[in-house]
Design a protein around this motif. Structure first.
Motif, PDB file in Angstrom:
ATOM      1  N   PHE B  37       6.482  42.214  -1.670  1.00 56.74           N
ATOM      2  CA  PHE B  37       5.620  43.088  -0.093  1.00 56.74           C
ATOM      3  C   PHE B  37       3.995  43.788  -0.798  1.00 56.74           C
ATOM      4  O   PHE B  37       4.419  43.790  -2.619  1.00 56.74           O
ATOM      5  N   LYS B  39       1.656  46.938  -1.968  1.00 53.25           N
ATOM      6  CA  LYS B  39       1.112  48.556  -1.396  1.00 53.25           C
ATOM      7  C   LYS B  39       0.060  48.406  -2.198  1.00 53.25           C
ATOM      8  O   LYS B  39      -0.548  47.854  -3.098  1.00 53.25           O
ATOM      9  N   HIS B  61       7.600  47.778 -14.481  1.00 51.49           N
ATOM     10  CA  HIS B  61       8.215  47.529 -13.746  1.00 51.49           C
ATOM     11  C   HIS B  61       9.121  47.014 -13.213  1.00 51.49           C
ATOM     12  O   HIS B  61       8.210  46.595 -12.292  1.00 51.49           O
ATOM     13  N   PRO B  62      10.103  47.184 -12.972  1.00 50.06           N
ATOM     14  CA  PRO B  62      10.780  45.836 -12.934  1.00 50.06           C
ATOM     15  C   PRO B  62      10.480  45.606 -11.283  1.00 50.06           C
ATOM     16  O   PRO B  62      10.903  46.517 -10.003  1.00 50.06           O
ATOM     17  N   GLY B  63      10.398  44.813 -10.508  1.00 52.09           N
ATOM     18  CA  GLY B  63      10.528  44.446  -9.347  1.00 52.09           C
ATOM     19  C   GLY B  63       9.090  43.985  -8.716  1.00 52.09           C
ATOM     20  O   GLY B  63       8.339  43.442  -7.897  1.00 52.09           O
ATOM     21  N   VAL B 101       8.542  43.119  -5.553  1.00 46.91           N
ATOM     22  CA  VAL B 101       9.842  41.930  -4.980  1.00 46.91           C
ATOM     23  C   VAL B 101      10.249  42.891  -2.957  1.00 46.91           C
ATOM     24  O   VAL B 101      10.491  42.749  -2.054  1.00 46.91           O
ATOM     25  N   ASP B 102       9.488  44.451  -3.247  1.00 52.57           N
ATOM     26  CA  ASP B 102       9.979  44.968  -2.026  1.00 52.57           C
ATOM     27  C   ASP B 102       9.181  46.273  -2.038  1.00 52.57           C
ATOM     28  O   ASP B 102       8.221  46.183  -2.633  1.00 52.57           O
ATOM     29  N   GLU B 103       8.624  46.547  -0.966  1.00 53.04           N
ATOM     30  CA  GLU B 103       7.634  47.745  -0.453  1.00 53.04           C
ATOM     31  C   GLU B 103       7.575  49.141  -1.659  1.00 53.04           C
ATOM     32  O   GLU B 103       7.041  49.571  -2.251  1.00 53.04           O
ATOM     33  N   MET B 104       8.849  49.670  -1.295  1.00 49.88           N
ATOM     34  CA  MET B 104       8.859  50.242  -2.365  1.00 49.88           C
ATOM     35  C   MET B 104       8.658  50.580  -3.921  1.00 49.88           C
ATOM     36  O   MET B 104       8.924  51.191  -4.555  1.00 49.88           O
ATOM     37  N   THR B 105       8.868  48.821  -4.147  1.00 50.18           N
ATOM     38  CA  THR B 105       8.993  48.871  -5.411  1.00 50.18           C
ATOM     39  C   THR B 105       7.608  48.765  -5.455  1.00 50.18           C
ATOM     40  O   THR B 105       7.344  49.438  -6.669  1.00 50.18           O
ATOM     41  N   ALA B 107       5.238  50.739  -4.252  1.00 46.65           N
ATOM     42  CA  ALA B 107       5.222  51.801  -3.747  1.00 46.65           C
ATOM     43  C   ALA B 107       4.751  52.508  -5.497  1.00 46.65           C
ATOM     44  O   ALA B 107       4.644  53.147  -5.620  1.00 46.65           O
ATOM     45  N   ASP B 108       5.946  52.301  -5.936  1.00 45.48           N
ATOM     46  CA  ASP B 108       6.741  52.838  -7.143  1.00 45.48           C
ATOM     47  C   ASP B 108       6.536  52.466  -8.145  1.00 45.48           C
ATOM     48  O   ASP B 108       5.713  53.153  -9.030  1.00 45.48           O
TER      49      ASP B 108
END
Lengths: 208, 803
Positions: B37, B39, B61-63, B101-105, B107-108
Motif C-alpha cells: 500500500f 501513502k 522503518h520495518p515494513g 506492507v500496509d497503509e499505517m506503516t 503513513a508512519d
C-alpha cells in the motif's frame, strides 16, 4: 420491531463524537490522514505497544466470521480488507457520503464511522447479503426494474439505506422516502431515478 | 437490412446486476498476492521548493519496501504536470510516495521523513496576480501566452478604472471578433444595451469513487487497475506517461465510480503505483486516494471572472455581444473553458457581431480540468440572467427573446461561420414551454407568500454533440453470439452498452444473442473515443453501425462462397445469413463463424482493412482465428459540426428573510437527435440539471487567501447536491428527431443539461429578486440575502474568488 432494541436505538443517534470517543477509549490514535489501516499483522511494527490485535467473531450476512481486528479498525475496513466484502464502498471515510452504509442490527449505519469492535455480537448485513443466490432482494429487484443508478458507486450504500428505512416505514410518502435515504450522496445526481426505484422497492416489500 | 429494433428501447444495462449486488469491481476492489500500500507525502504549502529530503529513518522503518521521489519520475518542462514534484504549486500536491506492507506503516514512514521547504510567493486570485507587483503562481510567470507561460501585469489605472465591484479589463492574450463593423457597429444598431460583471466559481469534480489505482508488473507487462472514464484512450495515455508502448500495458477499468471530466484519460497520479511496483520488483501496489487527496489532485472546474455587454434591437434581436473573461486555470495545464463559453454563447444567441477577449491565469490552487459541460456550464449561467435583464428592459417575454436569437437548422454561427448537422432548438424551447406551462407560470413571478417570493426562469444551453472517425470491432464466435467490442469507458452513462445496439440492429440480432465486451484491454478492444464531451453516443453509434455494415458484407460474401449465388442475394437477420426470400436457408451465425475460421483471410481476422487504427489492428489480430471478425473505421460523412441543445425551465421559491431558496418545479427538453435509450437519457438530462443546480447554489470551493489552503476538502463542506435539494420529480422530454449525419440519428447529451440547470436556477432566483443580479455562482443564501437587501451588491464582492 424486535431487532430495534435499545442498542439499535443508540446506534441511530450515533455521531462522529461517539466514534472518536470509541477510538480514544480503544487506546488508539486518531490520525489526521483518512483511509488508514493495517493488514493481517504482516508488518513488523505490529508488535508495537498498543497495537495488539484481537481475534473476534463477527456475524456478517448470517455467517459467523473469525477475524483479526485492530482496536482502531473501522467496520468498512474489516469488511473490505479482511472479509473480502468489497461491495461496501468507501467514498469519504468520514460519514459524509453514505457509500459504506451497511445494516447493523437492521439499522442503516455508516461502516466507515463504526469500529469493528463495536459490532461484536450484532448482526451485520452488507450488500452481498441481500440476494438469495441469483434471486435479487425485492429492493434490488425494484432498482433493477427501474434501471436505477448511473456509475453506481453509491448504489450498495443507497440500497442498504432503502432496505433499512423500509423496515421501519413500509409505506412512506415520496417525501418521507427522500428524507429516509438522504444520508447517501449520489454524485451522478441520479436522484429522480433513485427515488422512483425506492418507491417501487416499497411496493415490492409490501407484497413480499 | 433489418429495421431498427433496439434503438429507442429501454433495455436494462447488462452490468446492473453486478452494480447492485456488490459484485461490480471498481479499482479499489481488486486484490493481488503480496499487495503493498502507498501513502503520499503532500505539500503543506501552496507554492514551495523542496530544499532537502532525508529518507533514512523512513527507509529503515520495518515494513517499508520502497520510496519514490520526484527525481525518479518523468519530469518535463512546465506546464507538464509530473506525478511527483520538488516544486509543489498547490497545497496537497504529491511530493513523494512510500510503499509499505500496509497503509499505517506507510503513513508512519511518512512521519519519519525529514523534509525542508523553501516557501515561494503564491497567487490565489487571478486578478491579484494581474496587479502591478502581484504574485506569480510559477517561477516562469502567471499567465498563458499561447502555449508558453509568461508574465502578464496590468497597469494600476486598469484597476482604478474598474472600481471595487467592477471588472478590471487589461490587455488580453487572446481575442477575436466577428460581424460586419465589429461590436462597435453592432452596439450602434442596438436600442437596449445591458452590461454586467459576471462570475463563475471553481468546483472540485468529486466523483464518489476517488482516483484509486493498483498496479503490478509481470513478465515485462504492466497490469493496472484504475478508475477512468475511457479505457482505450487511457491505456494509451498511461503508456505515454510511462514512456512505454501501449501493447505492454494490460489496462483494467471495468467500472468507474464517476468522473465528470476528471478521469477522461486517467490521472497523472495513476502512474505512481506502477513506478513504485517497478521499484519493489513488480510487487502489486495499491494507492487508495482519500477524499482530501481527491480535493487536492482530483481536478476542478476553472473559475471565471468577467464582464459582458449585450446590445438588442427593439424586436429582441441581439446585435452585439462583447464578452471578456479571465480564466483561473489553477496550477498546471491551460484549460479552454473561456473559449468554449464564448463559442456556446455565439451559438445560443447567434449575435450579429461579437467580440471575445480572454486571459488564462495560473494560480496556486488545484489543477483544473474539463468538468461536465466545460465552458458551457459556466457561460450559460453567467449570461442567461443578463439576457433576462435585457428582456425586462425591452418589455419582452423571456422565452420569446431566446426564440428570436436562438439557432435553427439553417443557422451559421460564430467566428468560423459554422454550420450545424441538425438543430431542433426551436422545437425544444416550444415543447419545454408547453410542458412547463410557461405563459401561466411566468405570470406568477414575483408573487409573495409571507417572506417567500416565487421566481420563474428558463435557460437555453448547448454543447458539442459528438466526434467521428473511430473504429468498431465485432466477432461472431462459433457459439453463434455476436461480440461487440467497446473501448469506451463504463462511467455510468450506459453508452458502453447502448452504442453497441447500432451494430446489433444492422445485423438484425436479438439483444440476448449479443455480448458487449468492455473494461479490460486483455479482452482486445478497438480504438475508441474518450468518454467525454458528449461524444460517445454519436461517435460509437457511428463506429458500431459502420462495423455492423462491414460484418453484414462479410456474411454475405461468406455465404456466397460457401453456398453459391451472388453476395447480394443474401440478407442477414435473426442470427443467420440467408438467401433473400428464404429466411430459414443459409448459415447460422455459429456455422458462419466456423466457416470463417476454416477459410481464414479476411473472414477470420487474418487480413484486416487498411484504414483501421493500430490499436484495433492489434486487437483484431489477437482475436484472429476465433470466429468471423469484422473491424472497421467510421468513414461516414461528417461535414458540419454536431451540437445538442437543452432548454430547462424552473420555478423557485426564495425566502427573502433568510436567503434560502427551494426549487419547486423543473422541466427539461433536449434536442439530442434520435433517442437511443429513453430512460437512461432522461436520467442523464435530469441528473445533469441537478448537478448544474447544485453547482449554482451549494457546491462550494473555498481557499484561504492567507495560507493558500483548501477549506472545502470534505463533501460535508463542499456540499454537492443531495436528494433533498430539489423536487422529488423532474420532467423531461426529448424532441427525438434524427440528426442526418448519424446513421441512427443520435447526438450526445452529457454536457448541455448542466448549464441549462444552473442557468435556469439563477434566472429564476434573479426573477424572484425582481431582476436584481443573478450572474454569480454559487448563489448561496448569504449572497441572495445580500443581493436582495443591497440592490444587487454581493457582500463578499461580485468578483471575490475562492470564497
Amino acid at each position: 420491531m424486535e431487532t430495534l432494541d435499545l442498542r439499535s436505538q443508540a446506534e441511530r443517534s450515533f455521531t462522529r463524537r461517539t466514534f472518536i470517543k470509541g477510538v480514544i477509549a480503544a487506546g488508539a490514535v486518531v490520525s489526521s490522514s483518512a483511509y488508514l489501516f493495517r493488514t493481517n499483522g504482516s508488518s513488523a511494527s505490529a508488535q508495537a505497544p498498543g497495537s495488539v490485535e484481537r481475534l473476534i467473531t463477527l456475524r456478517v450476512n448470517g455467517q459467523e466470521r473469525r477475524v483479526d481486528v485492530l482496536k482502531q479498525e473501522t467496520l468498512a475496513t474489516t469488511l473490505r480488507y479482511k472479509l473480502g466484502l468489497t461491495g461496501t464502498k468507501i467514498g469519504c471515510d468520514r460519514g459524509d457520503c453514505g457509500a459504506c452504509t451497511v445494516l447493523v442490527g437492521g439499522v442503516p449505519t455508516y461502516a466507515c464511522s463504526l469500529l469493528t469492535h463495536q459490532v461484536r455480537g450484532r448482526e451485520v448485513t452488507t450488500i452481498e447479503g441481500l440476494a438469495n443466490g441469483d434471486q435479487l432482494h425485492p429492493v434490488q429487484q425494484a432498482v433493477y426494474d427501474e434501471g436505477g443508478f448511473q456509475c453506481a458507486f453509491c448504489a450498495p450504500g443507497f440500497i442498504m439505506s432503502m432496505v433499512g428505512f423500509l423496515q421501519q416505514n413500509p409505506s412512506p410518502t415520496i417525501d418521507e422516502m427522500a428524507s429516509g435515504i438522504s444520508g447517501n450522496i449520489c454524485r451522478c445526481a441520479d436522484y429522480p431515478k433513485i427515488l422512483k426505484s425506492a418507491m417501487r422497492a416499497a411496493e415490492n416489500m409490501r407484497t413480499v | 437490412m433489418a429495421e431498427s429494433n433496439l434503438i429507442g428501447q429501454d433495455i436494462v444495462s447488462r452490468d446492473l446486476v453486478a452494480k447492485i449486488t456488490g459484485r461490480a469491481k471498481y479499482a479499489e476492489d481488486y486484490r493481488a498476492e503480496g499487495m503493498l500500500f502507498t501513502k503520499l507525502l503532500l505539500s503543506p504549502l501552496p507554492h514551495a521548493r523542496v530544499v532537502s529530503i532525508d529518507l533514512s529513518a523512513a527507509l529503515a522503518h520495518p515494513g517499508v519496501i520502497a520510496i519514490l521521489t520526484a527525481d525518479e519520475v518523468p519530469q518535463d518542462e512546465f506546464p507538464f504536470e509530473p506525478c511527483l514534484t520538488n516544486e509543489p504549486r498547490y497545497e496537497g500536491e504529491p511530493i513523494l510516495a512510500v510503499a509499505a506492507v500496509d497503509e499505517m506503516t506507510a503513513a508512519d514512514a511518512i512521519e519519519l521523513i525529514r523534509i525542508e521547504f523553501e516557501p515561494l510567493p503564491f497567487a490565489i486570485d487571478p486578478l491579484d496576480s494581474l496587479r502591478p507587483g502581484g504574485p506569480n503562481a510559477t517561477l516562469m510567470g502567471n499567465a498563458y501566452l499561447g502555449r508558453e507561460v509568461g508574465e502578464v501585469k496590468w497597469e494600476q489605472s486598469v484597476f482604478d478604472a474598474a472600481g471595487p465591484d467592477g471588472m478590471p479589463m487589461g490587455p488580453t492574450e487572446d481575442e477575436w471578433e466577428f460581424g460586419e463593423g465589429g461590436v462597435e457597429a453592432g452596439f450602434a444598431k442596438a436600442d437596449v444595451i445591458v452590461e454586467e460583471v459576471i462570475y463563475s466559481h471553481s468546483a472540485t469534480h468529486h466523483p464518489l469513487e476517488s482516483r484509486t489505482a493498483m498496479s503490478y508488473w509481470q513478465n515485462g507487462k504492466l497490469y493496472i487497475h484504475c478508475s477512468v472514464q475511457s479505457v482505450a484512450q487511457s491505456r494509451r495515455a498511461i503508456a505515454d506517461r510511462l514512456g512505454m508502448p501501449f501493447e505492454d500495458v494490460v489496462f483494467v477499468s471495468e467500472f468507474c465510480g464517476g468522473g465528470f471530466g476528471s478521469k477522461i484519460r486517467g490521472s497523472v497520479t495513476e502512474i505512481i503505483p506502477s513506478l513504485l511496483s517497478k521499484k519493489a520488483g513488480g510487487r502489486p501496489v495499491m494507492m487508495r486516494v482519500t477524499r482530501n487527496e481527491e480535493t487536492a489532485f482530483g481536478r476542478a472546474r476553472p473559475g471565471m471572472q468577467g464582464w459582458v455587454k449585450m446590445g438588442f434591437r427593439r424586436d429582441g434581436r441581439m446585435t452585439a455581444m462583447d464578452l471578456y473573461l479571465v480564466q483561473d486555470t489553477g496550477s498546471y495545464a491551460r484549460q479552454g473553458d473561456t473559449s468554449t463559453a464564448a463559442d456556446c454563447a455565439s451559438l445560443i444567441y447567434t449575435p450579429e457581431t461579437m467580440r471575445f477577449r480572454t486571459v488564462t491565469v495560473l494560480t496556486n490552487t488545484p489543477p483544473r480540468a474539463a468538468q461536465r459541460g466545460p465552458g458551457g456550464a459556466q457561460g450559460v449561467p453567467m449570461l442567461e440572467p443578463v439576457v433576462d435583464r435585457a428582456a425586462r428592459q425591452l418589455g419582452m417575454d423571456r422565452l420569446e427573446i431566446r426564440r428570436v436569437n436562438g439557432p435553427t437548422a439553417a443557422t451559421r454561427f460564430g467566428r468560423g461561420n459554422t454550420q450545424l448537422t441538425s438543430c431542433y432548438a426551436p422545437e425544444a424551447l416550444s415543447r419545454g414551454a408547453e410542458m412547463f406551462n410557461w405563459s401561466e407560470r411566468s405570470a406568477r413571478s414575483g408573487q409573495r407568500n409571507g417572506s417567500k417570493v416565487t421566481g420563474v426562469g428558463l435557460a437555453f444551453s448547448t454543447y458539442y454533440g459528438g466526434t467521428s472517425g473511430w473504429d468498431g470491432l465485432l466477432v461472431i464466435r462459433p457459439d453463434g453470439k455476436l461480440y461487440i467490442h467497446q473501448g469506451v469507458g463504463n462511467l455510468g452513462t450506459h453508452a458502453v452498452m447502448d452504442t453497441a445496439r447500432a451494430a446489433a440492429d444492422v445485423l438484425g440480432s436479438d439483444w440476448e444473442d449479443c455480448e458487449v465486451v468492455w473494461g479490460s484491454s486483455s479482452l482486445h478492444l478497438p480504438h475508441s473515443s474518450t468518454s467525454s464531451g458528449s461524444q460517445t453516443t454519436h461517435a460509437h453509434t457511428r463506429a458500431n453501425h459502420a462495423v455492423g455494415m462491414a460484418m453484414y458484407g462479410l456474411l454475405q460474401e461468406l455465404a456466397s462462397l460457401e453456398l453459391g449465388g451472388s453476395p447480394s442475394s443474401y440478407a442477414v437477420g435473426n442470427g443467420r445469413v440467408y438467401r433473400i426470400g428464404s429466411p430459414g436457408s443459409g448459415l447460422t451465425f455459429a456455422q458462419a463463424a466456423q466457416r470463417a475460421i476454416t477459410r481464414g483471410g479476411k473472414f477470420s481476422g487474418a487480413v484486416l482493412p487498411d484504414d483501421i487504427n493500430e490499436m484495433t489492428r492489434n486487437s483484431a489480430t489477437a482475436l484472429a482465428g476465433q470466429g468471423l471478425i469484422a473491424a472497421a473505421k467510421d468513414t461516414y460523412p461528417h461535414t458540419a459540426r454536431t451540437y445538442s441543445f437543452v432548454a430547462t425551465f424552473a420555478e423557485v421559491e426564495v425566502d427573502v428573510e433568510t436567503g434560502m431558496h427551494r426549487v419547486v418545479e423543473v422541466t427539461t427538453v433536449a434536442d439530442c437527435g434520435t433517442v437511443v435509450h429513453p430512460r437512461s437519457l432522461a436520467a442523464q438530462a435530469n441528473a445533469g440539471v441537478i448537478q448544474g443546480m447544485g453547482f449554482a447554489r451549494s457546491h462550494k470551493w473555498s481557499i484561504d487567501p492567507t495560507w493558500g489552503v483548501h477549506l472545502t476538502k470534505r463533501l460535508e463542506a463542499a456540499k454537492p447536491p443531495t436528494i433533498l435539494d430539489g423536487p422529488t420529480q423532474y420532467h423531461f422530454a426529448a424532441v427525438d428527431l434524427p440528426d442526418p449525419q448519424n446513421p441512427v440519428g443520435a447526438k450526445g447529451i452529457g454536457e448541455p443539461p448542466v448549464g441549462a440547470g444552473s442557468g435556469a436556477l439563477l434566472c429564476a432566483i434573479e426573477d424572484a429578486l425582481g431582476g436584481l443580479y443573478g450572474s454569480h455562482t454559487p448563489m448561496s443564501p448569504d449572497k441572495v440575502l445580500s443581493i436582495y437587501e443591497n440592490e444587487g451588491r454581493v457582500a463578499s464582492g461580485r468578483l471575490a474568488i475562492h470564497v
